[in-house]
Scaffold this active site. Structure first.
Site, short mmCIF file in Angstrom:
data_model
loop_
_atom_site.label_atom_id
_atom_site.label_comp_id
_atom_site.label_asym_id
_atom_site.label_seq_id
_atom_site.Cartn_x
_atom_site.Cartn_y
_atom_site.Cartn_z
N VAL B 91 0.93 -1.11 -0.04
CA VAL B 91 -0.24 -0.10 0.10
C VAL B 91 0.98 1.36 0.01
CG1 VAL B 91 -1.82 1.25 1.03
CG2 VAL B 91 -1.88 -1.51 1.14
N CYS B 92 1.76 1.47 1.23
CA CYS B 92 2.64 2.50 1.14
C CYS B 92 3.41 2.79 -0.23
CB CYS B 92 3.56 2.79 2.28
SG CYS B 92 2.84 2.29 3.93
N SER B 93 3.77 1.48 -0.57
CA SER B 93 4.87 1.60 -1.85
C SER B 93 4.07 1.89 -3.24
CB SER B 93 5.64 0.13 -2.16
OG SER B 93 6.20 -0.25 -0.75
#
Lengths: 192, 198
Positions: B91-93
């Protein structure tokens, strides 16, 4: 002892193969010969896109409804750096398909934005001037059913009226050149 | 018999390890380098500020832009803070690379974007390098650990931060807060909609 070692090596081998698969853990990428799942995509509002896909009216359609022998489905995301870098090359693929007498009208290209809202898909389309139809898959509903593949990922499916679309080709990541990629598609699909 | 049982046991353990370690961001750019956190508690902190409050000032080190303070933008720019929980996680990536092609959206509304996490600078350097050349500063709230996140009420109990968006206007007032489900990415249109209101 020796037999145990061989067994252990075999188990490790199988596990290592599993560990390098192209899919999110717990999901399986669809392979050649499998049917692409039935999907409900919105008929594009854009008249040119509608004509390109051979659709009319409004509502939903499925991939076998597309007027083509072969459909290349790109799974992309506006949040994916490789998809961003690859966008001009995929646009080029569309252009060479349209300029190739062997492919024009027979090979069609669409994109499905994994986890992308309609707004995000539109943003990607405008940013990279994408000439072919793109569709949102906001909640990963399609992405989950096609193996949760990494992006970009290309499925080549053969269209036969009244039958599910059959996968004849899969490709993950960036391709070398649009020309060689089309060549590969024509060969794998049997169009050449 | 004992050998057979221990072989099966080993296979099971290895399977679990490999499944757990084989997750990644959706983009192939991170292949095999994303740690699978599994599904997490959607929100694990309690906000200490609300829309309408003055934003607390901060000065944090950044990957490429030296120390970045909030006060430097006062009277000049709207500020969007994008907290992400941790580098090298799903997700963050797949969040900041999307903002990387949306620079004109932020500029249209006279806003700057600041990406923030509680990771240290070397980690953020290595991770964000995979995303290409980010146009916005990446700030580290690593030490004192998560101090800004703590002040805002978005520091989770495991030391990571929430996946949160704060929009601060030119007067330094917080106008919008979205502490999003950590397992999901906030849609870009939510940020655009709130920037339009400024």
């Amino acid at each position: 002892m020796k037999r145990s070692f061989v067994k252990m090596a075999a188990i490790l081998g199988i596990l290592m193969l599993t560990g390098t698969s192209s899919v999110i853990a717990g999901e399986e990428v669809l392979t050649k010969g499998a049917f692409f799942p039935s999907v409900k995509l919105a008929v594009p509002d854009d008249a040119a896109h509608k004509k390109y896909l051979g659709l009319s009216g409004s509502g939903k359609f499925d991939i076998p409804d597309i007027a083509a022998h072969v459909v290349i489905v790109e799974i992309f995301s506006m949040y994916c750096p490789h998809c961003q870098k690859e966008a001009p090359a995929v646009n080029e693929l569309y252009r060479i398909i349209e300029n190739n007498p062997m492919a024009r009208g027979k090979v069609k290209l669409i994109g499905i934005g994994a986890g992308n809202s309609p707004f995000e898909v539109d943003y990607f389309r405008e940013t990279y001037a994408v000439p072919f139809p793109l569709f949102p898959d906001k909640d990963y509903a399609i992405h989950d059913r096609i193996g949760g593949v990494r992006t970009p990922f290309f499925y080549g499916v053969a269209i036969t009226k009244g039958k599910p679309a059959e996968i004849f080709f899969t490709y993950e990541g960036k391709f070398e050149t649009a020309d060689s990629f089309l060549e590969l598609i024509l060969k794998e699909s049997g169009l050449k | 018999m004992r050998t057979k049982i221990s072989l099966i046991g080993m296979a099971v353990i290895l399977s679990i390890c490999m499944i757990a370690g084989n997750a990644f961001g959706v983009s192939s750019v991170y292949e095999n380098n994303i740690y699978n956190t599994g599904m997490l508690k959607p929100v694990d902190s309690v906000l200490k500020v609300k829309a309408g409050d003055p934003a607390p000032d901060f000065a944090l080190p950044s990957v490429k832009n030296g120390m970045v303070s909030l006060s430097r933008f006062k009277g000049k720019k709207n500020v969007v803070l994008s907290f992400i929980p941790a580098a090298w996680t799903p997700v963050c990536s797949d969040q900041w690379p999307g903002y990387n092609i949306a620079r004109q959206v932020f500029e249209k509304y006279d806003a700057v974007l600041l990406g923030i996490s509680a990771d240290n600078i070397p980690t953020l350097f290595a991770w964000t390098n995979q995303m290409g050349d980010l146009w916005f500063p990446i700030l580290s709230d690593f030490w004192p650990h998560g101090a800004l996140a703590q002040k805002l009420g978005v520091l989770r109990s495991d030391g990571t931060t929430e996946r949160a968006i704060f929009i601060i206007d030119k007067n330094g007032i917080i106008r919008y807060i979205d502490v999003h489900d950590i397992n999901r990415r906030p849609p870009l249109e939510d940020i655009v909609r709130e920037l339009q209101k400024l």
